[in-house]
Design a protein around this motif. Structure first.
Motif, PDB file in Angstrom:
ATOM      1  N   TYR A 285     -57.114  89.503 -14.371  1.00 31.49           N
ATOM      2  CA  TYR A 285     -55.956  90.394 -14.283  1.00 31.49           C
ATOM      3  C   TYR A 285     -55.654  90.732 -12.825  1.00 31.49           C
ATOM      4  CZ  TYR A 285     -56.560  90.992 -19.291  1.00 31.49           C
ATOM      5  OH  TYR A 285     -56.672  90.760 -20.627  1.00 31.49           O
ATOM      6  N   LEU A 286     -56.733  90.966 -12.087  1.00 32.67           N
ATOM      7  CA  LEU A 286     -56.528  91.315 -10.678  1.00 32.67           C
ATOM      8  C   LEU A 286     -55.929  90.131  -9.920  1.00 32.67           C
ATOM      9  CD1 LEU A 286     -59.816  93.332 -10.104  1.00 32.67           C
ATOM     10  CD2 LEU A 286     -57.580  94.106 -10.893  1.00 32.67           C
TER      11      LEU A 286
ATOM     12  N   ILE B 270     -52.300  89.918 -10.806  1.00 31.98           N
ATOM     13  CA  ILE B 270     -51.526  90.978 -10.136  1.00 31.98           C
ATOM     14  C   ILE B 270     -51.333  90.646  -8.659  1.00 31.98           C
ATOM     15  CG2 ILE B 270     -51.620  93.401  -9.422  1.00 31.98           C
ATOM     16  CD1 ILE B 270     -53.087  93.844 -12.198  1.00 31.98           C
TER      17      ILE B 270
ATOM     18  N   LEU C  17     -58.877  98.459 -16.561  1.00 33.90           N
ATOM     19  CA  LEU C  17     -58.475  98.255 -15.171  1.00 33.90           C
ATOM     20  C   LEU C  17     -58.282  99.634 -14.546  1.00 33.90           C
ATOM     21  CD1 LEU C  17     -55.763  95.453 -15.486  1.00 33.90           C
ATOM     22  CD2 LEU C  17     -58.138  95.206 -14.779  1.00 33.90           C
TER      23      LEU C  17
ATOM     24  N   ARG D 135     -57.320 102.471 -11.677  1.00 30.47           N
ATOM     25  CA  ARG D 135     -56.194 102.605 -10.756  1.00 30.47           C
ATOM     26  C   ARG D 135     -56.555 101.988  -9.399  1.00 30.47           C
ATOM     27  NH1 ARG D 135     -53.613 108.378 -10.820  1.00 30.47           N
ATOM     28  NH2 ARG D 135     -53.354 107.751 -12.985  1.00 30.47           N
TER      29      ARG D 135
ATOM     30  N   LEU E  89     -56.229  98.213  -9.466  1.00 25.26           N
ATOM     31  CA  LEU E  89     -54.817  97.840  -9.388  1.00 25.26           C
ATOM     32  C   LEU E  89     -54.301  97.956  -7.956  1.00 25.26           C
ATOM     33  CD1 LEU E  89     -53.328  99.544 -12.565  1.00 25.26           C
ATOM     34  CD2 LEU E  89     -53.514  97.103 -12.088  1.00 25.26           C
TER      35      LEU E  89
ATOM     36  N   SER F 267     -55.600  95.123  -5.742  1.00 22.79           N
ATOM     37  CA  SER F 267     -55.035  93.790  -5.980  1.00 22.79           C
ATOM     38  C   SER F 267     -53.566  93.747  -5.576  1.00 22.79           C
ATOM     39  CB  SER F 267     -55.227  93.372  -7.433  1.00 22.79           C
ATOM     40  OG  SER F 267     -54.767  94.369  -8.299  1.00 22.79           O
TER      41      SER F 267
END
Lengths: 303, 515
Positions: free
Chosen positions: B117-118, B121, B300, B302, B305, B308
């Motif tokens: 996911y990172l 992103i 995930l 903050r 996020l 990334s």
């Protein structure tokens, strides 16, 4: 046939060398001579290509004079470029078709058509119209095939002026008969490209290297791969931007075929269609000098 | 038991059929006597949401031919990541290879799950900023370019070797088989590419990760899996029971994606392979349409996020301050139909379709020739192959509009470069020998290479020599002159990107300075 003696000689050299596992060595001097003193040259005109081929061959005594029953025949058109028939860069497909018909009528067991093209071979075969023309026979006796990269054989050429060793396409050497059907067109380096230069389509290697002294180089390969019959397609001739053209305005329809068992003679007569003399064509001059054929127009018997 | 066996068989059958289908389309990605390719050979990328994302984030209009990718996203929102379990050719390959090579145990560190996911992103944030690297990590691009650049060439080399041997030793059966293989199951010419080995190593690394953990790539790294995972968080197709049963817990070890936990089922991680429905000893597990439920999803934070996004946001401008590669590298030639270089880099997903289809084997993957961010983008390497004058195949197969689909008439006029002589090496200039091979092959109807006759004096005699010359207003940069130049080593005529249709500014200069 004189060429046939030579063809058999070279074929036997090739085969015995392959059996022995050594490099085939063709001695150009000891091979049977090719030239007759006064070659028969057939030159005909006509709108209908089938009829034109018929007339041209009949004047030479018919295809039966060149092909006998049971022969394997290579018919070698020029399929060098990814160009449509009307652009005059490749042999006209109807000429190819009619010549094959005559070979079959003469009893050829197998007719093979191929060319080592300059553009992508698949595109050239398709867009020249020649693939469709050959496949229209739908017969197992007639085959158009892409060059098999495994079938090139290095041959040493003793007395070769420009080439001492080169890759030749074995099926072209091993066939019983070789019928050369070039298209007549403009070429910057050789002035014109005709029958002799068309033999560059049955050799491999870095062909651009032949350009250094192209007259002798092309003669060398012609002495290894003799044409039993040369039929020059001048139904339309490419006058400018050869050898691949691209404009219809550079093409002129002449509805003419020139055929002879003497390739130099056939090329010499074709040169006059463009307003040239045989002396203007370096391949013709080199070929005549080295006994490949006759370039003296006055010695030819025109039929 | 019989019914549950069928589910696995079903899934495997679909996986194998999809793989074979994509392989079949791959083999069809070749000129076969028609100017237009009759099959949707780049289907794999038309259903690829990452390709659609790259296209969407690039300047210019969205390529609506990518609509199947949007359909896939909708289906994923309804049914979850079934694509990963049933269709993805890289996933199928990983499953097959894992079966042969053996697989590692589950990793204890479940923190790995969020890496994909990172990565996604970061890549998307960078794309917003103008740096598109999605293609480097796109599993479908990895699959196809490995096939194109490494595996298919190796396969052909092996078969060619076998048939060569058969030819030399006159082996009857193999010799008869050769035409069948050559015409249907092999490339017309032995394929050859510049980055084959490197591409293969990346692929092998992904396969090796299977020894670390089953479907390591899909679970932890794949950005496409991440995108589909994000879409499937509220999927309607859900597992029951969602959590591990206290009395059994077999799903914890059976699940290839490790999506079943004591706290619940991670819909975004589940690839709907349905293995758990088969392996459940009590036959309790089933999947049904139940509407979204709260799920135990990958967490995930903050901070994750932020990091990334920041990485992507930083990378984009830093990449863009690098000097323009196409200006620094004069031999950076792009295929005809390539859009402006900066847009091109934002659209190209490095899938390798154009390199596969190129009839002259002229297109090769870039290493650093197009800058650090141009890895695997297509370059025309004119010494190795030229752009065939009447061919428009690369524009037909490009899924993202990085290469426009050019009508033949436009393609013939599209300038991708300009040929320039090296007079120190060219035979007529340097050695006063005849040549003109370049002029002979020049394909424009009014030749872009012409010659002038000059008198030269050498070894005591004067003779006429044909000296070639490039007409810059005719040359389209196809490169056949460079390919065919008979000199050994570097060609004496080379194509530079000095003049390109796609860069209007140089085109404007062309009128004055070069015309």
């Amino acid at each position: 046939m004189i060429n046939l003696d030579r063809r058999q000689f070279i074929r036997s050299v090739l085969q015995s060398a392959l059996v022995a596992g050594s490099l085939p060595l063709v001695d150009l001097l000891s091979a049977p001579a090719m030239a007759t003193t006064s070659p028969l040259v057939s030159r005909h005109k006509g709108q209908d290509i089938g009829q034109l081929v018929e007339d041209t061959l009949t004047a030479l005594g018919g295809m039966g004079n060149f092909v006998t029953a049971g022969d394997t025949v290579v018919v070698k058109p020029n399929i060098g470029w990814d160009r449509a028939p009307e652009l005059g860069a490749n042999t006209h497909p109807e000429v190819v078709k009619a010549v094959i018909e005559h070979c079959l009528e003469a009893g050829a067991a197998q007719v093979r058509v191929f060319d080592n093209t300059c553009n992508d071979p698949r595109r050239c075969y398709v867009n020249s119209g020649i693939q469709a023309a050959v496949e229209s026979f739908g017969s197992s006796r007639v085959r158009i095939e892409h060059m098999d990269r495994r079938a090139y054989q290095e041959v040493a050429i003793k007395e070769g002026r420009e080439l001492r060793r080169w890759q030749f396409y074995r099926p072209a050497i091993e066939s019983d008969r070789f019928i050369n059907i070039p298209v007549a067109k403009d070429h910057s380096l050789t002035t014109l490209t005709l029958g002799m230069k068309n033999i560059m389509g049955v050799i491999g290697g870095n062909r651009g290297r032949l350009h250094r002294r192209i007259g002798d180089a092309v003669t060398d390969i012609n002495l290894v791969v003799p044409s039993d019959l040369t039929i020059v397609d001048a139904t339309r001739i490419l006058l400018r931007n050869g050898p691949q053209g691209g404009h219809e305005r550079d093409v002129e329809w002449r509805h003419t075929l020139i055929a002879s068992s003497d390739i130099v003679a056939a090329d010499s007569v074709t040169a006059t269609l463009f307003g040239f003399q045989p002396e203007d064509i370096p391949t013709v001059v080199a070929g005549a000098k080295r006994g490949l054929g006759v370039m003296d127009l006055s010695r030819m018997r025109m039929v | 038991m019989k019914i549950s066996l069928t589910k696995v068989t079903w899934r495997r059958t679909v996986q194998v059929l999809c793989l074979l289908g994509f392989l079949w389309l791959f083999v069809q990605t070749e000129y076969q006597g028609q100017d237009q390719i009759p099959y949707p050979v780049s289907l794999l990328f038309r259903i690829d949401p990452l390709a659609a994302l790259a296209d969407l984030l690039a300047p210019g209009a969205f390529s609506w031919s990518l609509w199947p990718a949007l359909v896939l996203l909708v289906l994923t929102a309804l049914f979850g990541r079934f694509f990963c379990g049933w269709i993805c050719p890289l996933g199928t390959t990983i499953d097959g290879v894992g079966k042969l090579s053996g697989r590692g145990p589950h990793l204890c560190q479940s923190g790995w799950r969020k890496v994909k996911y990172l990565l996604l992103i970061t890549l998307v944030a960078a794309s917003f900023g103008g740096l598109q690297l999605l293609g480097l990590f796109d599993p479908l691009a990895i699959f196809l370019r490995t096939l194109t650049l490494a595996i298919y060439p190796a396969y052909n080399l092996g078969l060619n070797g076998l048939f060569d041997w058969a030819y030399r030793h006159d082996i009857p059966v193999l010799n008869d088989l050769y035409p069948v293989f050559r015409d249907n199951l092999m490339a017309f010419f032995q394929p050859s590419y510049t980055l084959g080995l490197f591409t293969l190593l990346v692929f092998l690394l992904i396969m090796l990760l299977e020894r670390v953990e089953r479907r390591f790539w899909c679970k932890n790294l794949c950005p496409l899996g991440a995108l589909l995972g994000l879409c499937s968080r509220r999927a309607l197709l859900v597992r029951q029971p969602d959590a591990l049963c206290p009395d059994c817990q077999k799903c914890a070890t059976e699940c290839r994606m490790e999506a079943v936990h004591a706290t619940g089922h991670q819909s975004s991680e589940c690839v709907k392979c349905l293995d758990c429905t088969d392996s459940c000893p009590q036959q309790r597990v089933r999947f049904g349409l139940q509407g979204p439920r709260p799920q135990a999803e990958v967490n995930l934070s903050r901070r994750d996020l932020l990091v990334s996004v920041a990485a992507g946001v930083l990378m984009a401008p830093v990449a863009q301050i690098a000097p323009q590669s196409h200006q620094r590298n004069a031999f950076l030639i792009r295929p005809p139909g390539a859009v402006d270089e900066s847009e091109f880099l934002r659209r190209c997903v490095r899938c390798g379709e154009c390199m596969k289809v190129c009839i002259g084997q002229a297109l090769h993957p870039a290493w650093f020739e197009a800058g650090a961010t141009g890895l695997w983008t297509p370059l025309l390497v004119a010494r190795l192959g030229y752009c065939e004058y009447n061919c428009t195949l690369c524009g037909q197969v490009c899924p993202t509009g990085a290469l426009r689909r050019l009508p033949l008439a436009e393609k013939r006029k599209t300038v991708i470069g300009l040929a320039v002589f090296d007079k120190d090496r060219c035979l007529p200039f340097a050695r006063q020998e005849e040549c003109l091979v370049c002029e002979e092959h020049c394909p424009t109807p009014d030749k872009a290479i012409v010659f002038e006759e000059q008198l030269v004096t050498g070894s005591g005699q004067t003779r006429s020599l044909k000296i070639p010359k490039v007409l810059s207003d005719k040359c389209i940069g196809c490169g056949i002159c460079e390919t065919r130049c008979p000199l050994g080593g570097v060609s004496a005529i080379r194509v530079t990107n000095e003049i390109e249709t796609r860069h209007p500014q140089t085109l404007a200069e062309r009128g004055s300075a070069y015309g």
